[in-house]
Design a protein around this motif. Structure first.
Motif, PDB file in Angstrom:
ATOM      1  N   SER A 269       0.644  -1.481  -0.067  1.00 44.95           N
ATOM      2  CA  SER A 269      -0.162  -0.220  -0.057  1.00 44.95           C
ATOM      3  C   SER A 269       0.582   1.577  -0.051  1.00 44.95           C
ATOM      4  O   SER A 269       0.250   2.410  -0.477  1.00 44.95           O
ATOM      5  N   ALA A 270       2.248   1.289   0.915  1.00 46.01           N
ATOM      6  CA  ALA A 270       3.240   2.614   0.712  1.00 46.01           C
ATOM      7  C   ALA A 270       3.290   2.580  -0.525  1.00 46.01           C
ATOM      8  O   ALA A 270       3.602   3.836  -1.025  1.00 46.01           O
ATOM      9  N   ILE A 271       3.990   1.943  -1.650  1.00 49.04           N
ATOM     10  CA  ILE A 271       4.478   1.493  -2.819  1.00 49.04           C
ATOM     11  C   ILE A 271       3.351   2.659  -3.436  1.00 49.04           C
ATOM     12  O   ILE A 271       3.941   3.486  -4.722  1.00 49.04           O
ATOM     13  N   ILE A 272       2.330   1.887  -3.572  1.00 49.43           N
ATOM     14  CA  ILE A 272       0.978   2.282  -4.477  1.00 49.43           C
ATOM     15  C   ILE A 272       0.897   3.832  -4.446  1.00 49.43           C
ATOM     16  O   ILE A 272       0.842   4.325  -5.126  1.00 49.43           O
ATOM     17  N   ALA A 273       0.740   4.095  -3.161  1.00 48.45           N
ATOM     18  CA  ALA A 273       1.002   6.258  -2.525  1.00 48.45           C
ATOM     19  C   ALA A 273       1.806   6.090  -2.974  1.00 48.45           C
ATOM     20  O   ALA A 273       1.382   7.796  -3.496  1.00 48.45           O
ATOM     21  N   ALA A 274       2.716   6.247  -2.777  1.00 46.07           N
ATOM     22  CA  ALA A 274       4.268   6.651  -3.330  1.00 46.07           C
ATOM     23  C   ALA A 274       4.386   6.745  -4.651  1.00 46.07           C
ATOM     24  O   ALA A 274       4.687   7.769  -5.331  1.00 46.07           O
TER      25      ALA A 274
END
Length: 473
Positions: A269-274
């Motif tokens: 999820s962090a990769i997607i948001a970034a």
């Protein structure tokens, strides 16, 4: 091997990378490419950008993770996934209606989003035709006046037959991929189009670095002016963070259902948001150097993409080729988003009524085509039709604007708000902890955000959306 749950037998992503690309494609769309740069430049530059990133981390990311973990645990269409989590938590299965609202939101957004996708197709055709007839030397539309170039958009949207047909073409491309399933269709469009999108985005940004006014763009977007970061501006940043990640339409619940147990949802999820945030920032660095080089104002909204930019491409060398590349890039982003939007109601129809996927996708497409036709015609022959005009917040709005306002200001914020409440206060903590991929201090911080900050922020978005004057000017 597909990342399906062991023994589930459901179609799933073939790899973690495929899921990430599909999720990024779901989030990245017209809002990233137009709305964010305009909002940043008009609302304090660097101060707005910094606060926006903060909102992504503190509000967008927690809700994104919440939606994904519900889907991964439920391994079903969004309402059924909500129902399973509620049932296993010993709570009322009526919570499944939160996801039902998300399914409705996704369908309504799909109906008018494909109209916008059709507009993008029109400009792809216009620039391709101009490139074929005039070549790459000089600017675009060398045989047209500025007024004629700026008149392309109003002439197009007022042509009902053309806009309806463009909408149907874009819908047809969307349903082609959705009807083929997750690994055989949806994944393919993400795995091939998202890398191509990033290549085009970086290419046009590099052009702006050398051929446009990058210095003025950097000053416009990143000059730190904290005094301009007022209450309404901060709430605009919160709203932009929320809408940028496409929360509240059950999209990540649906995509999460195809994720295997071996994927860490927090890190993913962090990769997607970034990545979504990076696209928003790059969009400004891509668009405004070209606009400023042409001596034009950085107006926001759809006018920036469909009126200002075509004029800008007319003024710069190689404008036809650059304009074609730009609108192809936008088309890729629009398609990956529309595929995600269509998948939400398609998965629900397929599982709820036990229809084969192509049949379910066909039903959704037909319904969206009807509502989309009304949306397309609302800029022309149906411009005087205001379906909810008896309500103050919808006064004077046609079908397209009504759908946009209804979903963006009411149904999507309600869906995201109730999702955060469900995960923070209703769902069994052990169940949530087993899915979220967090531990220690990060887990406690995330739970605080989901329980308190996210509901408060989303409630403010909802209140201001319905009562826009509540915070003053």
């Amino acid at each position: 091997m597909a990342l399906t749950q062991s023994g589930s037998g459901r179609d799933g992503w073939s790899s973690r990378t495929a899921f990430i690309l599909a999720a990024i494609g779901s989030a990245v769309g017209l809002g990233n490419l137009v709305r964010f740069p305009a909002e940043a430049g008009a609302n304090g530059g660097g101060a707005f950008v910094l606060f926006y990133i903060l909102c992504i981390v503190l509000i967008g990311l927690p809700v994104l993770l919440s939606e994904t973990l519900i889907g991964r645990h439920g391994q079903a269409a969004a309402p059924e996934s909500f129902r399973k989590v509620a049932e296993q938590s010993g709570k009322s299965t009526a919570w499944e209606h939160v996801a039902s609202l998300g399914v409705l939101s996704a369908f309504l957004v799909l109906a008018f989003y494909c109209v916008l996708g059709g507009w993008v197709l029109y400009y792809v055709g216009v620039f391709a035709g101009d490139l074929f007839t005039t070549g790459i030397s000089g600017g675009a539309f060398s045989d047209m006046t500025v007024a004629e170039v700026e008149g392309l958009f109003p002439a197009m949207i007022s042509n009902g037959t053309m806009t309806v047909m463009l909408n149907l073409v874009f819908l047809a491309v969307t349903v082609f991929f959705v009807s083929r399933g997750v690994s055989g269709g949806i994944e393919k469009v993400a795995v091939y189009l998202m890398p191509a999108f990033f290549v085009l985005l970086l290419g046009i940004t590099i052009y702006g670095l050398f051929g446009g006014q990058m210095g003025r763009t950097l000053a416009y977007l990143f000059t730190f002016e904290p005094e301009r970061l007022t209450g309404p501006v901060m709430l605009a940043a919160v709203g932009q963070a929320f809408f940028s990640l496409s929360l509240g339409v059950a999209g990540m619940v649906t995509y999460g259902a195809y994720v295997g147990r071996n994927v860490n949802l927090a890190g993913t999820s962090a990769i997607i948001a970034a990545a979504d945030t990076a696209v928003a920032l790059l969009a400004g660095l891509c668009i405004f150097p070209i606009v400023f080089a042409a001596g034009l104002a950085a107006d926001g909204g759809l006018g920036l993409m469909f009126t200002t930019l075509p004029h800008a491409f007319q003024e710069i060398p190689g404008g036809s080729l650059l304009g074609l590349g730009f609108f192809v890039m936008v088309g890729f982003a629009a398609l990956t988003s529309s595929v995600a939007l269509m998948e939400v109601p398609t998965a629900w129809v397929s599982e709820r009524f036990r229809f084969a996927r192509p049949v379910a996708a066909g039903i959704v497409t037909f319904s969206a085509a009807v509502l989309g036709a009304l949306s397309a015609l609302s800029m022309g022959v149906l411009s005087g039709f205001h379906p909810l005009g008896f309500l103050p917040m919808f006064e004077g709005m046609g079908v397209l604007d009504t759908l946009d306002t209804l979903t963006g200001k009411i149904t999507m914020p309600i869906g995201a708000l109730l999702t955060s409440v469900f995960i923070g206060w209703v769902a069994n903590k052990r169940l949530v902890d087993s899915e979220n991929g967090l531990d220690g201090g990060l887990h406690l911080f995330w739970r605080f955000l989901v329980c308190w900050l996210c509901p408060i922020a989303l409630t403010l978005i909802l209140i201001v959306g319905i009562f826009p004057g509540v915070l003053g000017d």
